[in-house]
Design a protein around this motif. Structure first.
Motif, PDB file in Angstrom:
ATOM      1  N   ILE A 142       3.745  -8.232  -5.646  1.00  0.00           N
ATOM      2  CA  ILE A 142       3.579  -6.977  -4.896  1.00  0.00           C
ATOM      3  C   ILE A 142       2.177  -6.919  -4.300  1.00  0.00           C
ATOM      4  O   ILE A 142       1.991  -6.530  -3.146  1.00  0.00           O
ATOM      5  N   GLN A 143       1.164  -7.336  -5.080  1.00  0.00           N
ATOM      6  CA  GLN A 143      -0.210  -7.345  -4.567  1.00  0.00           C
ATOM      7  C   GLN A 143      -0.353  -8.302  -3.387  1.00  0.00           C
ATOM      8  O   GLN A 143      -1.048  -8.002  -2.418  1.00  0.00           O
ATOM      9  N   ARG A 144       0.320  -9.461  -3.433  1.00  0.00           N
ATOM     10  CA  ARG A 144       0.279 -10.396  -2.304  1.00  0.00           C
ATOM     11  C   ARG A 144       0.893  -9.770  -1.060  1.00  0.00           C
ATOM     12  O   ARG A 144       0.381  -9.906   0.052  1.00  0.00           O
ATOM     13  N   ARG A 145       2.002  -9.080  -1.234  1.00  0.00           N
ATOM     14  CA  ARG A 145       2.655  -8.438  -0.081  1.00  0.00           C
ATOM     15  C   ARG A 145       1.770  -7.353   0.533  1.00  0.00           C
ATOM     16  O   ARG A 145       1.684  -7.231   1.754  1.00  0.00           O
ATOM     17  N   LEU A 146       1.123  -6.572  -0.317  1.00  0.00           N
ATOM     18  CA  LEU A 146       0.227  -5.530   0.200  1.00  0.00           C
ATOM     19  C   LEU A 146      -0.987  -6.152   0.894  1.00  0.00           C
ATOM     20  O   LEU A 146      -1.437  -5.653   1.928  1.00  0.00           O
ATOM     21  N   ALA A 147      -1.513  -7.241   0.335  1.00  0.00           N
ATOM     22  CA  ALA A 147      -2.645  -7.922   0.970  1.00  0.00           C
ATOM     23  C   ALA A 147      -2.228  -8.456   2.347  1.00  0.00           C
ATOM     24  O   ALA A 147      -2.971  -8.322   3.323  1.00  0.00           O
ATOM     25  N   ALA A 148      -1.038  -9.033   2.439  1.00  0.00           N
ATOM     26  CA  ALA A 148      -0.544  -9.550   3.728  1.00  0.00           C
ATOM     27  C   ALA A 148      -0.365  -8.418   4.727  1.00  0.00           C
ATOM     28  O   ALA A 148      -0.704  -8.561   5.911  1.00  0.00           O
ATOM     29  N   LEU A 149       0.146  -7.297   4.270  1.00  0.00           N
ATOM     30  CA  LEU A 149       0.327  -6.137   5.139  1.00  0.00           C
ATOM     31  C   LEU A 149      -1.024  -5.676   5.699  1.00  0.00           C
ATOM     32  O   LEU A 149      -1.164  -5.434   6.901  1.00  0.00           O
ATOM     33  N   CYS A 150      -2.015  -5.570   4.827  1.00  0.00           N
ATOM     34  CA  CYS A 150      -3.352  -5.153   5.267  1.00  0.00           C
ATOM     35  C   CYS A 150      -3.945  -6.165   6.236  1.00  0.00           C
ATOM     36  O   CYS A 150      -4.530  -5.780   7.264  1.00  0.00           O
ATOM     37  N   MET A 151      -3.793  -7.459   5.954  1.00  0.00           N
ATOM     38  CA  MET A 151      -4.318  -8.492   6.864  1.00  0.00           C
ATOM     39  C   MET A 151      -3.649  -8.385   8.231  1.00  0.00           C
ATOM     40  O   MET A 151      -4.320  -8.434   9.257  1.00  0.00           O
ATOM     41  N   HIS A 152      -2.348  -8.242   8.241  1.00  0.00           N
ATOM     42  CA  HIS A 152      -1.600  -8.202   9.495  1.00  0.00           C
ATOM     43  C   HIS A 152      -2.044  -7.036  10.384  1.00  0.00           C
ATOM     44  O   HIS A 152      -2.162  -7.178  11.599  1.00  0.00           O
ATOM     45  N   PHE A 153      -2.291  -5.884   9.763  1.00  0.00           N
ATOM     46  CA  PHE A 153      -2.651  -4.699  10.541  1.00  0.00           C
ATOM     47  C   PHE A 153      -4.160  -4.453  10.605  1.00  0.00           C
ATOM     48  O   PHE A 153      -4.601  -3.429  11.129  1.00  0.00           O
ATOM     49  N   GLY A 154      -4.970  -5.375  10.062  1.00  0.00           N
ATOM     50  CA  GLY A 154      -6.419  -5.238  10.137  1.00  0.00           C
ATOM     51  C   GLY A 154      -6.950  -4.078   9.313  1.00  0.00           C
ATOM     52  O   GLY A 154      -7.893  -3.398   9.717  1.00  0.00           O
ATOM     53  N   ILE A 155      -6.362  -3.855   8.167  1.00  0.00           N
ATOM     54  CA  ILE A 155      -6.758  -2.747   7.286  1.00  0.00           C
ATOM     55  C   ILE A 155      -7.628  -3.299   6.159  1.00  0.00           C
ATOM     56  O   ILE A 155      -7.327  -4.353   5.591  1.00  0.00           O
ATOM     57  N   ASP A 156      -8.696  -2.584   5.828  1.00  0.00           N
ATOM     58  CA  ASP A 156      -9.553  -2.968   4.699  1.00  0.00           C
ATOM     59  C   ASP A 156      -8.742  -2.830   3.415  1.00  0.00           C
ATOM     60  O   ASP A 156      -8.432  -1.717   2.975  1.00  0.00           O
ATOM     61  N   HIS A 157      -8.403  -3.955   2.822  1.00  0.00           N
ATOM     62  CA  HIS A 157      -7.520  -4.001   1.648  1.00  0.00           C
ATOM     63  C   HIS A 157      -8.055  -3.171   0.487  1.00  0.00           C
ATOM     64  O   HIS A 157      -7.341  -2.360  -0.091  1.00  0.00           O
ATOM     65  N   LYS A 158      -9.315  -3.361   0.140  1.00  0.00           N
ATOM     66  CA  LYS A 158      -9.890  -2.642  -1.012  1.00  0.00           C
ATOM     67  C   LYS A 158      -9.925  -1.133  -0.777  1.00  0.00           C
ATOM     68  O   LYS A 158      -9.578  -0.351  -1.651  1.00  0.00           O
ATOM     69  N   ALA A 159     -10.338  -0.717   0.405  1.00  0.00           N
ATOM     70  CA  ALA A 159     -10.411   0.713   0.718  1.00  0.00           C
ATOM     71  C   ALA A 159      -9.015   1.336   0.767  1.00  0.00           C
ATOM     72  O   ALA A 159      -8.797   2.429   0.256  1.00  0.00           O
ATOM     73  N   ALA A 160      -8.086   0.633   1.382  1.00  0.00           N
ATOM     74  CA  ALA A 160      -6.732   1.186   1.543  1.00  0.00           C
ATOM     75  C   ALA A 160      -6.012   1.329   0.218  1.00  0.00           C
ATOM     76  O   ALA A 160      -5.220   2.249   0.031  1.00  0.00           O
TER      77      ALA A 160
END
Length: 191
Positions: A6-24
């Motif tokens: 699940i963490q990998r999927r969320l990290a990929a989602l953040c990368m794809h949309f240019g979202i700061d993973h830690k902040a989000a």
């Protein structure tokens, strides 16, 4: 799925949309298959609420200020026969009660019947109809059909990369007559 997936999927989602993973994700709590809240089970032939699990869930939601939580998939949140309308309605009531007592909302992912035309059809839900009856909003998510791919010029071999989201029940929002389309993408993680 396991928490790390699940963490990998969320990290990929953040990368794809240019979202700061830690902040989000600083206010996102993830539990994988290591925590399985079974809200109801059969006891001596009768559907019975799991009061300890319900209290644990309510305490966790309240202590962490959670406003939206998800059950994915619904079938893992109970041990009731899937076609038992009375039992499934009780599970839906448990979820609704947790939301009421914690001032939160819950999204539920549920499977559909095999071979069903599910686009916008709330009756495509697998098992007892009481679950969809209890829902205030229901959507269907389905893979692009071959005829849809041909109509918009997509190679039929790539059609499974596209999914459509349709309103199936909209008690708490204006209904939409249009499907919303999404393309699946592959994201390479730096690990």
């Amino acid at each position: 799925d396991p928490r790390d997936e699940i963490q990998r999927r969320l990290a990929a989602l953040c990368m794809h949309f240019g979202i700061d993973h830690k902040a989000a994700l600083q206010n996102v709590f993830i539990t994988g298959k290591e925590f399985r809240p079974v809200f109801a089970r059969m006891v001596r032939g009768a559907p019975t609420k799991s009061e300890r699990i319900i209290r644990t869930m309510e305490d966790f939601i309240t202590e962490n200020g959670i406003v939206v939580w998800s059950l994915d998939p619904f079938v893992r949140a109970h041990q009731i026969q899937e076609n038992d309308n009375t039992g499934i309605d009780m599970v839906a009531e448990v979820v609704s009660g947790i939301c009421d007592r914690t001032n939160s909302a819950c999204t539920i992912s549920h499977h559909t019947r095999k071979g069903a035309d599910i686009s916008g059809n709330m009756d495509a839900a697998r098992g007892a109809s009481s679950l969809v009856s209890a829902a205030r909003i229901a959507d269907t998510l389905s893979v692009m059909q071959e005829k849809e791919a041909k109509a918009v010029g997509i190679d039929p071999k790539r059609r499974r990369w596209y999914v459509r989201l349709d309103d199936a029940k909209a008690n708490m929002r204006p209904p939409s007559d249009d499907a919303r389309w999404f393309e699946r993408v592959s994201v390479t993680l730096p690990n």
